[in-house]
Design a protein around this motif. Structure first.
Motif, PDB file in Angstrom:
ATOM      1  N   GLN A  16      -2.689  -2.134  -3.404  1.00 57.04           N
ATOM      2  CA  GLN A  16      -2.715  -1.044  -4.387  1.00 57.04           C
ATOM      3  C   GLN A  16      -1.747  -1.259  -5.540  1.00 57.04           C
ATOM      4  N   MET A  32       0.827  -1.210   0.000  1.00 57.90           N
ATOM      5  CA  MET A  32       0.000   0.000   0.000  1.00 57.90           C
ATOM      6  C   MET A  32       0.863   1.262   0.000  1.00 57.90           C
ATOM      7  N   THR A  72      -1.827   5.420   2.665  1.00 58.32           N
ATOM      8  CA  THR A  72      -2.762   4.415   3.171  1.00 58.32           C
ATOM      9  C   THR A  72      -2.230   3.741   4.436  1.00 58.32           C
ATOM     10  N   ASP A  96       1.774   4.994 -16.002  1.00 57.51           N
ATOM     11  CA  ASP A  96       2.190   6.096 -15.141  1.00 57.51           C
ATOM     12  C   ASP A  96       1.941   5.694 -13.696  1.00 57.51           C
ATOM     13  N   PHE A 142     -11.605   2.537   3.161  1.00 61.36           N
ATOM     14  CA  PHE A 142     -10.944   1.746   2.133  1.00 61.36           C
ATOM     15  C   PHE A 142     -10.443   0.432   2.713  1.00 61.36           C
ATOM     16  N   THR A 153      -7.546  -4.682  -0.795  1.00 61.73           N
ATOM     17  CA  THR A 153      -6.956  -3.395  -0.430  1.00 61.73           C
ATOM     18  C   THR A 153      -5.566  -3.173  -1.010  1.00 61.73           C
ATOM     19  N   LYS A 180      -6.978   9.935  -6.311  1.00 59.23           N
ATOM     20  CA  LYS A 180      -8.322   9.415  -6.029  1.00 59.23           C
ATOM     21  C   LYS A 180      -8.343   7.904  -6.125  1.00 59.23           C
ATOM     22  N   GLU A 181      -7.705   7.375  -7.145  1.00 59.12           N
ATOM     23  CA  GLU A 181      -7.712   5.918  -7.328  1.00 59.12           C
ATOM     24  C   GLU A 181      -7.050   5.195  -6.163  1.00 59.12           C
ATOM     25  N   THR A 182      -6.076   5.860  -5.530  1.00 58.78           N
ATOM     26  CA  THR A 182      -5.361   5.208  -4.421  1.00 58.78           C
ATOM     27  C   THR A 182      -5.823   5.764  -3.069  1.00 58.78           C
ATOM     28  N   HIS A 183      -6.978   6.446  -3.087  1.00 64.80           N
ATOM     29  CA  HIS A 183      -7.614   6.878  -1.834  1.00 64.80           C
ATOM     30  C   HIS A 183      -6.695   7.779  -1.014  1.00 64.80           C
ATOM     31  N   HIS A 193      -6.087  10.828   0.871  1.00 65.88           N
ATOM     32  CA  HIS A 193      -6.817  11.917   1.509  1.00 65.88           C
ATOM     33  C   HIS A 193      -5.875  12.812   2.309  1.00 65.88           C
ATOM     34  N   LEU A 240      -4.826   9.771  -9.977  1.00 65.37           N
ATOM     35  CA  LEU A 240      -4.108   8.700  -9.276  1.00 65.37           C
ATOM     36  C   LEU A 240      -4.306   8.806  -7.769  1.00 65.37           C
ATOM     37  N   LEU A 269      -0.701  16.327 -16.866  1.00 67.05           N
ATOM     38  CA  LEU A 269      -0.041  15.536 -15.829  1.00 67.05           C
ATOM     39  C   LEU A 269      -0.588  15.883 -14.435  1.00 67.05           C
ATOM     40  N   ARG A 300      -3.745  14.127 -14.053  1.00 70.01           N
ATOM     41  CA  ARG A 300      -3.516  12.690 -13.842  1.00 70.01           C
ATOM     42  C   ARG A 300      -3.049  12.415 -12.406  1.00 70.01           C
ATOM     43  N   ARG A 336      -9.386   6.525   4.232  1.00 69.71           N
ATOM     44  CA  ARG A 336      -8.439   5.413   4.270  1.00 69.71           C
ATOM     45  C   ARG A 336      -9.001   4.260   5.080  1.00 69.71           C
TER      46      ARG A 336
END
Lengths: 444, 74
Positions: free
Chosen positions: A334, A45, A49, A353, B15, A332, A433-436, A438, A431, A424, A427, B12
């Protein structure tokens, strides 16, 4: 590694793994700092995360408690055990993993200031003993113990982590290598003297110029190299020690007849600057820092002497090991399993990428937090503004790696590349958002 | 540009809990963990694994042979 083209260093044992396995030519870490990268390697991860964003709290210098991965995140070793493996850790655990079950463990949290009087903690079948001082070069010592572990009769399959402390600062060598490289000329990177140019560090933002990780002038206590020659030779000696220890383990596997039934993985938690822009250390998103060796030897799956140019990341290690071991993959994770690449193919949807992140600041090195994206051709680095440090400007670096692999020509700010920068940056948001992700620019 | 598809979650923790079947209630420190072992890889001997990790070794070939990357000598 000599198998990667280094003309000075000789690493015959790692070279053998490459000759008999697959070498990934484009392997990277998603956070080039010890504790976060290792947390990623334990879990599959991103740092955002695992929550292990930085090295703080990993050493006695800070509070001695060790950075800990939240208990609701299983480690690679936890799930391998669940799938019927015996798991053993030898050496630099770095993260505090002493709250987990190990069939055997001889290691330490954080980093070692004294390679020759290491304080290690032992665990046998879940039973921990008090830390003890061990005499001898730590990586040689733990490798001997790893070999003893491998020699034992095991009813179950085993996963053995041999995680070295070298060549990390303070760059102590084993006694037998003290004379290595005497009289050898060390080439100076073309950018070593960029600070002497007018203007200094042409094209580079202040985030690079002001980073406190410069050979010869940085004084942060204990691990600051005085010269390029000293740094490179000591670093190389540490790599040679890694190589010797890899050779000792492989020799034992060969002797007991299990070499070809063993999946061997060799990598690193991050790369290292060796004088580019007069820097040492890592952290920044430039190629010397984020690129790592990655070799897999497992004849049942991997054809000898093969190469993969696909981009592999340290978030991929866990899913790869799970697939090799036949362990069910948690949703979970990634990263992606490298097994299709190990089999000689490249899936059509393989990543083009990926997201990089670095958070630790200011610490002693004063490397500003940044995020970035690396595509097969381009790299954009974004040093974002920090609410706590409003005087530090937002800065960027953009490189066309196809035409400028040395990252000498920062294209950011040139109108011809405005659209590319916009693309970029968009993008990077995707990325994240896709990998959460925050995290905020306040970092947590 | 493509990358692995992962589901979007609000935090998180959310998730992580998305993987609850694997993660929640996992008694990580307990020695008797067999639930996943029973679901995969039955019958075949799993390979031993040895995972070497260096501390800061970099690749040296990334720029080899490429233009614009030269070494000045002392």
């Amino acid at each position: 590694m000599s198998c990667a083209g280094n003309a000075i260093i000789r690493t015959p044992n790692i070279d053998r793994l490459a000759r008999e396995g697959m070498t990934f030519q484009n392997a990277f870490v998603v956070n080039s700092l010890c504790a976060p990268s290792r947390a990623t390697i334990y879990t599959g991860m991103y740092s955002h995360t695992t929550g292990v964003l930085d090295n703080a709290h990993t050493t006695g210098e800070f509070n001695g408690k060790g950075q800990t991965i939240p208990k609701d995140i299983p480690l690679l070793s936890d799930l391998l055990r669940q799938a019927g493996y015996e798991v053993a850790m030898f050496g630099r655990a770095n993260i505090n993993v002493e709250d987990r079950y190990w069939d055997y463990y001889l290691g330490f949290k954080g980093w070692l200031a004294n390679y020759n009087k290491s304080v290690l903690r032992e665990c046998i079948a879940g039973q921990w003993t008090a830390p003890k001082v061990y005499d001898g070069y730590v990586d040689d010592l733990v490798t001997e113990r790893a070999i003893a572990w491998i020699k034992q009769k095991h009813e179950k399959p085993t996963c053995t982590f041999v995680w070295f402390n070298a060549p990390h600062a303070p760059f102590y060598r084993p006694r037998r290598l003290l004379d290595l490289y005497n009289g050898v000329k060390i080439p100076k990177p073309a950018t070593f003297d960029d600070d002497l140019k007018n203007p200094p560090y042409p094209g580079k933002p202040s985030a690079v110029a002001l980073a406190n990780n410069k050979i010869g002038t940085t004084v942060i206590g204990g691990d600051d190299p005085r010269s390029l020659e000293e740094l490179v030779k000591d670093h190389y000696a540490g790599v040679v020690d890694n190589d010797d220890n890899v050779g000792s383990v492989v020799k034992e596997l060969e002797k007991n007849g299990s070499l070809d039934e063993t999946a061997i993985i060799f990598s690193s938690d991050h790369g290292f600057f060796l004088g580019e822009w007069r820097m040492y250390d890592k952290r920044l998103m430039h190629e010397p820092s984020i690129r790592v060796p990655l070799i897999v030897r497992y004849p049942a799956l991997v054809k000898a002497g093969t190469l993969s140019g696909s981009m592999a990341l340290n978030i991929d290690f866990v899913p790869t090991i799970f697939e090799i071991a036949g362990v069910e993959r948690p949703v979970t994770l990634q990263g992606r399993s490298l097994v299709p690449l190990l089999k000689g193919g490249t899936p059509d949807d393989w990543r083009k990428d990926w997201l990089y992140e670095y958070f630790e600041f200011p610490q002693l090195e004063h490397v500003r937090p940044h995020r970035g994206i690396r595509t097969e051709r381009y790299k954009l680095i974004h040093y974002y503004q920090l609410p706590k440090y409003p005087k530090l400007p937002e800065e960027f670096e953009l490189y066309d790696l196809q035409h400028d692999p040395g990252e000498l020509n920062n294209l950011y700010g040139k109108p011809a590349h405005d659209a590319l920068v916009k693309q970029l940056l968009h993008r990077i948001d995707e990325l994240r958002k896709e990998t959460h992700d925050h995290t905020t620019n306040g970092m947590t | 540009m493509t990358s692995p598809k992962v589901e979007v979650a609000e935090s998180r923790r959310t998730f992580l809990k998305a993987g609850a079947g694997v993660l929640s209630g996992l008694a990580l420190a307990q020695p008797s963990l067999n639930s996943l072992a029973s679901s995969v890889g039955q019958g075949a001997r799993k390979p031993n694994i040895v995972f070497f990790l260096s501390e800061g070794m970099r690749r040296r070939d990334e720029l080899r042979g490429q233009r614009d990357y030269s070494y000045a000598q002392y």
